[in-house]
Design a protein around this motif. Structure first.
Motif, mmCIF file in Angstrom:
data_model
loop_
_atom_site.group_PDB
_atom_site.id
_atom_site.type_symbol
_atom_site.label_atom_id
_atom_site.label_comp_id
_atom_site.label_asym_id
_atom_site.label_seq_id
_atom_site.Cartn_x
_atom_site.Cartn_y
_atom_site.Cartn_z
ATOM 1 N N LEU A 8 -37.454 -71.242 -30.073
ATOM 2 C CA LEU A 8 -36.688 -72.211 -30.868
ATOM 3 C C LEU A 8 -36.886 -73.596 -30.259
ATOM 4 O O LEU A 8 -36.204 -73.970 -29.302
ATOM 5 C CB LEU A 8 -35.200 -71.845 -30.876
ATOM 6 C CG LEU A 8 -34.852 -70.502 -31.528
ATOM 7 C CD1 LEU A 8 -33.364 -70.219 -31.397
ATOM 8 C CD2 LEU A 8 -35.258 -70.496 -32.998
ATOM 9 N N PRO A 9 -37.829 -74.367 -30.778
ATOM 10 C CA PRO A 9 -38.180 -75.651 -30.152
ATOM 11 C C PRO A 9 -37.032 -76.652 -30.105
ATOM 12 O O PRO A 9 -36.895 -77.384 -29.127
ATOM 13 C CB PRO A 9 -39.320 -76.168 -31.024
ATOM 14 C CG PRO A 9 -39.876 -74.962 -31.701
ATOM 15 C CD PRO A 9 -38.703 -74.060 -31.918
ATOM 16 N N GLU A 10 -36.224 -76.726 -31.155
ATOM 17 C CA GLU A 10 -35.149 -77.724 -31.183
ATOM 18 C C GLU A 10 -33.792 -77.041 -31.135
ATOM 19 O O GLU A 10 -33.560 -76.043 -31.820
ATOM 20 C CB GLU A 10 -35.252 -78.590 -32.438
ATOM 21 C CG GLU A 10 -36.452 -79.522 -32.427
ATOM 22 C CD GLU A 10 -36.320 -80.635 -33.455
ATOM 23 O OE1 GLU A 10 -35.354 -80.614 -34.237
ATOM 24 O OE2 GLU A 10 -37.182 -81.536 -33.453
ATOM 25 N N ARG A 11 -32.894 -77.616 -30.320
ATOM 26 C CA ARG A 11 -31.544 -77.093 -30.175
ATOM 27 C C ARG A 11 -30.565 -78.264 -30.079
ATOM 28 O O ARG A 11 -30.948 -79.386 -29.730
ATOM 29 C CB ARG A 11 -31.400 -76.245 -28.908
ATOM 30 C CG ARG A 11 -32.300 -75.015 -28.850
ATOM 31 C CD ARG A 11 -32.140 -74.337 -27.497
ATOM 32 N NE ARG A 11 -33.010 -73.163 -27.362
ATOM 33 C CZ ARG A 11 -32.692 -71.949 -27.776
ATOM 34 N NH1 ARG A 11 -31.514 -71.745 -28.360
ATOM 35 N NH2 ARG A 11 -33.530 -70.930 -27.622
ATOM 36 N N ARG A 14 -26.747 -76.810 -22.592
ATOM 37 C CA ARG A 14 -26.913 -77.868 -21.606
ATOM 38 C C ARG A 14 -28.400 -78.163 -21.429
ATOM 39 O O ARG A 14 -29.216 -77.247 -21.276
ATOM 40 C CB ARG A 14 -26.300 -77.454 -20.273
ATOM 41 C CG ARG A 14 -26.388 -78.544 -19.197
ATOM 42 C CD ARG A 14 -25.837 -78.075 -17.865
ATOM 43 N NE ARG A 14 -24.406 -77.838 -17.939
ATOM 44 C CZ ARG A 14 -23.847 -76.629 -17.846
ATOM 45 N NH1 ARG A 14 -24.611 -75.558 -17.728
ATOM 46 N NH2 ARG A 14 -22.549 -76.490 -17.908
ATOM 47 N N GLN A 15 -28.768 -79.431 -21.429
ATOM 48 C CA GLN A 15 -30.161 -79.810 -21.231
ATOM 49 C C GLN A 15 -30.544 -79.602 -19.768
ATOM 50 O O GLN A 15 -29.832 -80.054 -18.859
ATOM 51 C CB GLN A 15 -30.385 -81.262 -21.628
ATOM 52 C CG GLN A 15 -31.844 -81.664 -21.683
ATOM 53 C CD GLN A 15 -32.038 -83.003 -22.386
ATOM 54 O OE1 GLN A 15 -31.068 -83.659 -22.749
ATOM 55 N NE2 GLN A 15 -33.281 -83.405 -22.568
ATOM 56 N N VAL A 16 -31.641 -78.900 -19.535
ATOM 57 C CA VAL A 16 -32.041 -78.571 -18.172
ATOM 58 C C VAL A 16 -32.409 -79.829 -17.392
ATOM 59 O O VAL A 16 -31.913 -80.069 -16.294
ATOM 60 C CB VAL A 16 -33.228 -77.584 -18.184
ATOM 61 C CG1 VAL A 16 -33.684 -77.280 -16.758
ATOM 62 C CG2 VAL A 16 -32.835 -76.300 -18.890
ATOM 63 N N ASP A 17 -33.275 -80.639 -17.945
ATOM 64 C CA ASP A 17 -33.735 -81.859 -17.273
ATOM 65 C C ASP A 17 -34.054 -82.904 -18.327
ATOM 66 O O ASP A 17 -35.038 -82.775 -19.053
ATOM 67 C CB ASP A 17 -34.966 -81.553 -16.420
ATOM 68 C CG ASP A 17 -35.495 -82.787 -15.690
ATOM 69 O OD1 ASP A 17 -34.876 -83.870 -15.807
ATOM 70 O OD2 ASP A 17 -36.529 -82.671 -15.006
ATOM 71 N N ASP A 70 -28.978 -68.998 -32.374
ATOM 72 C CA ASP A 70 -28.693 -70.037 -33.363
ATOM 73 C C ASP A 70 -28.939 -71.394 -32.722
ATOM 74 O O ASP A 70 -28.260 -71.763 -31.753
ATOM 75 C CB ASP A 70 -27.237 -69.926 -33.828
ATOM 76 C CG ASP A 70 -26.879 -70.946 -34.902
ATOM 77 O OD1 ASP A 70 -27.707 -71.834 -35.189
ATOM 78 O OD2 ASP A 70 -25.760 -70.850 -35.445
ATOM 79 N N PRO A 71 -29.902 -72.175 -33.206
ATOM 80 C CA PRO A 71 -30.211 -73.464 -32.580
ATOM 81 C C PRO A 71 -29.069 -74.472 -32.666
ATOM 82 O O PRO A 71 -29.102 -75.493 -31.974
ATOM 83 C CB PRO A 71 -31.433 -73.959 -33.359
ATOM 84 C CG PRO A 71 -31.398 -73.220 -34.656
ATOM 85 C CD PRO A 71 -30.787 -71.883 -34.356
ATOM 86 N N ALA A 72 -28.051 -74.174 -33.486
ATOM 87 C CA ALA A 72 -26.896 -75.074 -33.577
ATOM 88 C C ALA A 72 -25.880 -74.825 -32.459
ATOM 89 O O ALA A 72 -24.931 -75.601 -32.295
ATOM 90 C CB ALA A 72 -26.213 -74.919 -34.937
ATOM 91 N N ARG A 121 -26.392 -83.636 -30.593
ATOM 92 C CA ARG A 121 -27.534 -83.839 -31.486
ATOM 93 C C ARG A 121 -28.636 -82.817 -31.199
ATOM 94 O O ARG A 121 -28.798 -82.359 -30.073
ATOM 95 C CB ARG A 121 -28.090 -85.257 -31.337
ATOM 96 C CG ARG A 121 -27.125 -86.355 -31.762
ATOM 97 C CD ARG A 121 -27.847 -87.693 -31.871
ATOM 98 N NE ARG A 121 -28.444 -88.089 -30.617
ATOM 99 C CZ ARG A 121 -27.823 -88.821 -29.686
ATOM 100 N NH1 ARG A 121 -26.570 -89.206 -29.893
ATOM 101 N NH2 ARG A 121 -28.425 -89.150 -28.570
ATOM 102 N N SER A 122 -29.408 -82.503 -32.229
ATOM 103 C CA SER A 122 -30.525 -81.587 -32.080
ATOM 104 C C SER A 122 -31.745 -82.341 -31.559
ATOM 105 O O SER A 122 -32.041 -83.439 -32.023
ATOM 106 C CB SER A 122 -30.846 -80.928 -33.420
ATOM 107 O OG SER A 122 -31.924 -80.040 -33.296
#
Length: 373
Positions: A213-216, A167-170, A161-163, A223-224
């Motif tokens: 899933l490009p956007e998460r 954690r952002q990797v970089d 589920d993209p929602a 925020r996505s």
């Protein structure tokens, strides 16, 4: 030494679910200090596990001669720094994976620890599952015969589920270049088991990564946004014997946690271990032979469990109790036995680095990356 005294650096969710329960379960161990920069999390963990001494900076515990082990459960970006400082201070080290994204840095720490007579251990949680340990004993006893094929799966639908916040990797990563994520964060344990069970030297790898899933939703912002990570990948491995292997890891394959499955097929028999929470149990092992090829479930002998352990308890605390007990035994024995150490961590990270190189080059990559072993 009759007791191992541990300082746990990082008091968050995984420390409370796995590390602290694992250490607390062993009467030969005392957690004497707990470190975290978040004072609220630190206080809650200290009260929950009865740890009297707390600190906001890991450097405050390194000079204490009564501390034998530093357990590193921080964010990934701090693993190498804390581990290196602890080894320099003369402490045995348990660290969550990876120690460093560059296998050469992990190997350097392994060498530094060995030169000081110190033991290290990586958080290869699934190596210590009773079913995996039992399977390894069967392999060593010759049940498989000559191994032919290993299949490893590390898969679940935790982020399908993209929602679901991730954690952002970089934050500075090029959005046009896919970054390793699943294979590094989730694939490492099954790669570890592959090397352990194969008993041979890896010689070449090839494979691919995909972003489904490009956007998460990013955990830090809520925020996505575009997260170009590998949330699915597949690899083929060749060894210096006739054994061949495949590895798959993913964030988006539907199934229960933790989602590990390891299969080994040989000249005499085969085995399948599933570390998946199903029907109230967290693990199963099934075996077959060439004369009786129908797979049947085996009961896991009590000797492979920690005291009082069973397959009906939570997988994380069960498996980590074995890990902590194994490290404690190695330290108290004072010998050369040290499984799942930083050298093994370097091997697993080098395999991941080779996988990534294969994807970037769109070609087979020779192993080891540094040349002849």
């Amino acid at each position: 030494m009759d007791k191992v005294r541990v300082a746990v650096v990082g008091a968050g969710r995984w420390a409370q679910r796995a590390h602290l329960p694992g250490w607390s379960r062993d009467p030969r161990v005392e957690v004497v200090a707990l470190v975290d920069s978040d004072r609220q999390v630190l206080g809650e963990a200290a009260r929950l596990f009865g740890v009297r001494r707390t600190a906001g900076d890991y450097r405050e515990v390194l000079d204490d001669p009564s501390i034998d082990v530093v357990d590193v459960v921080t964010a990934n970006t701090a693993h190498f720094e804390v581990s290196a400082a602890a080894i320099e201070a003369g402490k045995h080290v348990l660290c969550e994976k990876p120690v460093h994204r560059d296998y050469r840095e992990t190997k350097a720490l392994a060498d530094a620890a060995r030169a000081k007579g110190l033991l290290t251990k990586l958080g290869f949680t699934f190596r210590y599952a009773p079913a995996v340990r039992y399977a390894k004993s069967l392999v060593d006893a010759g049940f498989i015969g000559t191994p032919y094929v290993f299949n490893g799966f590390e898969q679940n639908s935790q982020w399908i589920d993209p929602a679901t916040p991730m954690r952002q990797v970089d934050p500075d990563a090029d959005p046009e270049v896919i970054a390793t994520s699943s294979i590094e964060g989730y694939g490492a344990p099954i790669i570890d088991i592959m090397h352990w069970w194969a008993g041979a030297r890896l010689t070449s790898v090839v494979g691919t990564m995909r972003n489904f899933l490009p956007e998460r939703v990013v955990r830090a912002t809520g925020r996505s946004q575009r997260l170009n990570i590998d949330d699915g990948d597949m690899w083929i491995c060749e060894f210096d014997t006739d054994i061949i292997a495949s590895i798959q890891s993913s964030y988006v394959t539907v199934g229960n946690l933790p989602g590990i499955e390891a299969r080994l097929y040989g000249s005499e028999g085969a085995l399948i271990v599933r570390l998946v929470e199903e029907a109230g149990r967290c693990q199963t092992i099934r075996t077959a032979t060439k004369d009786d090829p129908e797979f049947v479930e085996r009961e896991i002998p009590a000797e492979f469990f920690p005291p009082g352990g069973s397959s009906t308890e939570d997988w994380d605390s069960l498996f980590y109790a074995n890990l902590c007990a194994d490290f404690t035994t190695e330290i108290l024995a004072g010998g050369g036995t040290n499984q799942g150490d930083f050298a093994q961590g370097a091997l697993v990270q080098e395999t991941i680095n080779a996988f990534e190189a294969s994807f970037r080059r769109r070609a087979w990559v020779d192993f080891p990356l540094g040349g002849a072993a």
